[in-house]
Design a protein around this motif. Structure first.
Motif, PDB file in Angstrom:
ATOM      1  N   ARG A 355       0.872  -1.184   0.000  1.00  0.00           N
ATOM      2  CA  ARG A 355       0.000   0.000   0.000  1.00  0.00           C
ATOM      3  C   ARG A 355       0.893   1.212   0.000  1.00  0.00           C
ATOM      4  NH1 ARG A 355      -5.001  -1.097  -1.238  1.00  0.00           N
ATOM      5  NH2 ARG A 355      -5.618  -3.030  -0.301  1.00  0.00           N
ATOM      6  N   LYS A 357       1.779   5.389  -1.731  1.00  0.00           N
ATOM      7  CA  LYS A 357       1.362   6.555  -2.499  1.00  0.00           C
ATOM      8  C   LYS A 357       2.591   7.414  -2.778  1.00  0.00           C
ATOM      9  CE  LYS A 357      -2.036  10.074  -2.672  1.00  0.00           C
ATOM     10  NZ  LYS A 357      -3.219  10.683  -2.122  1.00  0.00           N
ATOM     11  N   GLN A 372       4.858   7.456   0.624  1.00  0.00           N
ATOM     12  CA  GLN A 372       4.187   6.999   1.848  1.00  0.00           C
ATOM     13  C   GLN A 372       3.903   5.511   1.679  1.00  0.00           C
ATOM     14  OE1 GLN A 372       0.669   9.485   1.950  1.00  0.00           O
ATOM     15  NE2 GLN A 372       1.753  11.043   3.140  1.00  0.00           N
ATOM     16  N   GLU A 374       2.573   1.857   3.907  1.00  0.00           N
ATOM     17  CA  GLU A 374       2.091   1.273   5.167  1.00  0.00           C
ATOM     18  C   GLU A 374       3.011   0.141   5.604  1.00  0.00           C
ATOM     19  OE1 GLU A 374      -1.960  -0.065   5.148  1.00  0.00           O
ATOM     20  OE2 GLU A 374      -2.695   1.899   4.527  1.00  0.00           O
ATOM     21  N   LYS A 414       3.626   4.550   7.304  1.00  0.00           N
ATOM     22  CA  LYS A 414       2.290   4.778   7.867  1.00  0.00           C
ATOM     23  C   LYS A 414       1.812   3.524   8.603  1.00  0.00           C
ATOM     24  CE  LYS A 414       1.498   8.817   6.017  1.00  0.00           C
ATOM     25  NZ  LYS A 414       1.163   9.982   6.837  1.00  0.00           N
ATOM     26  N   THR A 418      -4.004   3.128   7.074  1.00  0.00           N
ATOM     27  CA  THR A 418      -4.161   4.595   7.043  1.00  0.00           C
ATOM     28  C   THR A 418      -4.230   5.184   5.624  1.00  0.00           C
ATOM     29  OG1 THR A 418      -1.828   4.646   7.593  1.00  0.00           O
ATOM     30  CG2 THR A 418      -3.334   5.368   9.312  1.00  0.00           C
ATOM     31  N   LEU A 419      -3.684   4.497   4.642  1.00  0.00           N
ATOM     32  CA  LEU A 419      -3.776   5.050   3.280  1.00  0.00           C
ATOM     33  C   LEU A 419      -5.126   4.659   2.675  1.00  0.00           C
ATOM     34  CD1 LEU A 419      -0.172   4.399   1.864  1.00  0.00           C
ATOM     35  CD2 LEU A 419      -1.119   6.519   2.767  1.00  0.00           C
ATOM     36  N   THR A 426      -6.540   1.992  -8.488  1.00  0.00           N
ATOM     37  CA  THR A 426      -5.920   2.776  -7.421  1.00  0.00           C
ATOM     38  C   THR A 426      -5.151   3.948  -8.003  1.00  0.00           C
ATOM     39  OG1 THR A 426      -5.681   0.751  -6.198  1.00  0.00           O
ATOM     40  CG2 THR A 426      -4.377   2.607  -5.439  1.00  0.00           C
TER      41      THR A 426
END
Ligand code: DLL
Length: 436
Positions: A355, A357, A372, A374, A414, A418-419, A426
Motif C-alpha cells: 500500500r 502513495k 508513503q 504502510e 504509515k 491509514t492510506l 488505485t
C-alpha cells in the motif's frame, strides 16, 4: 484448457493471412463509414486498395486518445446507432470520456475472447465465479461477466463495495474463481483477516487480475493471502475491454487475441515501429470490430512483445507485463520515474505492505518526491508502535529507493490501514507541482 484451439493455436502463416484479409476489410469499412479516418487517409494519399497484407499496416495513420476526445461522443462510431446494443465509457480523469459503442457481433467476440482467457486460467462449467470489477460504464464487470456465462460457469455479479458481504459470499457459496483489480484483491485479503476468515476456509482456486499495473511480488502476495493462483488479464475500453490479452498456465507473458487485435510496438517519440523483444508503446488495430473500430490506436502502455513460442501450444504472440504508461511516467528532477519501480522496491522489503502513495511536489523550484507506505500488520503487531523502528525502516526504504530510482525520496511509514483504499483502479500518484 484451450477454449478455441482452431484460433489460439493457428499456424502463424495462416494467422497472418487471416489478419491481412481482416485488415483490408476493416480499413475499407472505416473509410466508408467514418469521415475522420477517410480524411486522414486522403491526406496521406492512401486508399483501402493499398492495404493488402498485414505488413501494409505501417501505411495507416495512428489514432490517439485525443482524437477520440475531439470526436466525442460518437464521431468515430462506424456502425449506425440502430446496430449499437451497448455503450461503455473509459475512465478518463480529465477531458471528455471516451464513448465506445458495441454491436451484437462485438459483444459476441468480446465474450469469446473473455472465455479464452478464463479457460486458460482453468475456469470451467463447474466453477462459481465472482466478478468484482465495477459494473457500469467501466468494461471490467460486464466484460468478465459475459465471458463466464459464455463458458458455462456460474457467475456472481458481486461488483465492488460491501467487502465484508463479499467475503461471506465467497465462503458461503463456495466461490472458486474471482476477477477484480489486484489492489482490491489485497483489500479483500485484509478484510478476510479482520473477519477471522482464513484462505483455507474458502474454495478459491484462481483469480483474473488486471485493469491496473501490478508486479510479480504482488502476485505472490495475493496468491498466498487468498490461497489461489493469480493470472494477469489485460485490456482497454478503446480496443474492447478486458480480454485483449491473457496469461496461460506458463505465466510467461500474456497471449494477445491476435485474430481480433493486431499489436505493434513503437517508439513513443519517433513513432517508428520496433522489433519484437524491444520495449516501447503498445499500439492496437481492431481487426473485426463493428461498433467503434480503431486503426493503430496508441495505448500509451509501455511493454514489449516476447519473441519465441510458448510451451502451452498457443501461437498467439505474448506481451510482457505493462511497465508503466508513457503518460504516467513522472519526470522528477529530469529523471524518469515509474510508479511500478517504486512498487517493486517496496514489495521487496518484508516490513512494507503493498500500500503506497507517491506525492510529487515542487519546493523552491526543486522537485520533491515523498513515498508513503504502510507497514505490514504482522510487523506492526510485533512492536512497531514505537517511533524508532519507523525511523530505521524509513532510512532503509529511502536507501533502496535511491539505488533504484537514482533520486532521493522522502519516505513516510504509515500505520496499517491509514492510506485510502480503492475498490476500482488505485491512484498511486499525487502530483502537486504547479508549473510557473
Ligand atoms: O481497465 C479494462 C480491463 C478491465 C482490463 C478489467 C483488465 C481487467 P480501461 O479502464 O480503459 O480498461 O483502462 C485501460 O488500464 O491501457 C492499462 O494502462 C491499464 N491496464 C489494464 N489491464 C492492465 C494489466 C480496463 N493487466 C488501461 N496490467 C490500460 C497493467 C493494465 N495495466
Amino acid at each position: 484448457m484451450i477454449w478455441n484451439s482452431n484460433k489460439e493455436c493457428m499456424p502463424r502463416e495462416e494467422l497472418r493471412d487471416l489478419q491481412g484479409r481482416r485488415l483490408h476489410k476493416v480499413v475499407a469499412y472505416v473509410y466508408h463509414n467514418v469521415p475522420f479516418y477517410r480524411n486522414k487517409m486522403q491526406e496521406m494519399d492512401i486508399s483501402p486498395d493499398d492495404i493488402n497484407s498485414i505488413d501494409d499496416i505501417v501505411k495507416l495513420p495512428f489514432t490517439t486518445k485525443q482524437d477520440l476526445r475531439d470526436n466525442y461522443p460518437f464521431g468515430l462510431q462506424a456502425a449506425p446507432q440502430s446496430e449499437i446494443v451497448r455503450i461503455h465509457a473509459s475512465t478518463g480523469t480529465t477531458g471528455n470520456p471516451t464513448i465506445v459503442g458495441y454491436t451484437r457481433k462485438d459483444i459476441g467476440i468480446w465474450s469469446e475472447c473473455m472465455s479464452r482467457c478464463l479457460s486458460a486460467y482453468g475456469v470451467g462449467r463447474d466453477d462459481v465465479f465472482s466478478v468484482a470489477y465495477g459494473y457500469g460504464l467501466f468494461t471490467g464487470g460486464l466484460g468478465a461477466h459475459y465471458g463466464v456465462e459464455n463458458l458455462g460457469g456460474t457467475v456472481i455479479p458481486t461488483s465492488t463495495g460491501n467487502t465484508e458481504k463479499h467475503v461471506r459470499l465467497l465462503r458461503d457459496l463456495g466461490v472458486t474463481g474471482i476477477a477484480c483489480t489486484p489492489s482490491y484483491a489485497l483489500h479483500l485479503a485484509e478484510t478476510m483477516e479482520k473477519m477471522g476468515i482464513k484462505a483455507s476456509d474458502l474454495k478459491l482456486k484462481m483469480g483474473a487480475f488486471g485493469a491496473e499495473p501490478w508486479t510479480e511480488n504482488m502476485r505472490k502476495e495475493i496468491e498466498s493471502r487468498l490461497g489461489l493462483k493469480a493470472y494477469n488479464l489485460y485490456g482497454l475500453s478503446e480496443v474492447m475491454g478486458p480480454s485483449v490479452s491473457y496469461e496461460c498456465e506458463c505465466q510467461d507473458g500474456s497471449h494477445i487475441n491476435e485474430d481480433h487485435f493486431y499489436p505493434e510496438i513503437i517508439d513513443p517519440v519517433t513513432c517508428e515501429r520496433l522489433p519484437d523483444g524491444t520495449s516501447g508503446e503498445l499500439v492496437f488495430t481492431t481487426l473485426t470490430k463493428e461498433g467503434m473500430p480503431v486503426l493503430r490506436y496508441r495505448t500509451r502502455d509501455l511493454t514489449r512483445l516476447l519473441p519465441g513460442e510458448c510451451s502451452c501450444g498457443r501461437t498467439f504472440v505474448r506481451m510482457d507485463r505493462i511497465a508503466g504508461r508513457s503518460d504516467d511516467m513522472l519526470i522528477i528532477r529530469g529523471i524518469n520515474v515509474f510508479p511500478s519501480q517504486v512498487e517493486s522496491v517496496l514489495l521487496s522489503i518484508p516490513e512494507c505492505a503493498p500500500r503506497f502513495k507517491l506525492i510529487v511536489d515542487r519546493v523552491n523550484n526543486l522537485d520533491t518526491l515523498t513515498v508513503q507506505v504502510e507497514v505490514r500488520q504482522d510487523y506492526f503487531a510485533q512492536g512497531f508502535d514505537t517511533l524508532s523502528p519507523f525511523t530505521d525502516l524509513e532510512k532503509l526504504v529511502a536507501a533502496k529507493l535511491k539505488s533504484v530510482l537514482s533520486i532521493a525520496a522522502k519516505v513516510q511509514i504509515k500505520t496499517p490501514g491509514t492510506l485510502a483504499r480503492s475498490e476500482g483502479k488505485t491512484k498511486f500518484v499525487e502530483d502537486r507541482r504547479v508549473l510557473e
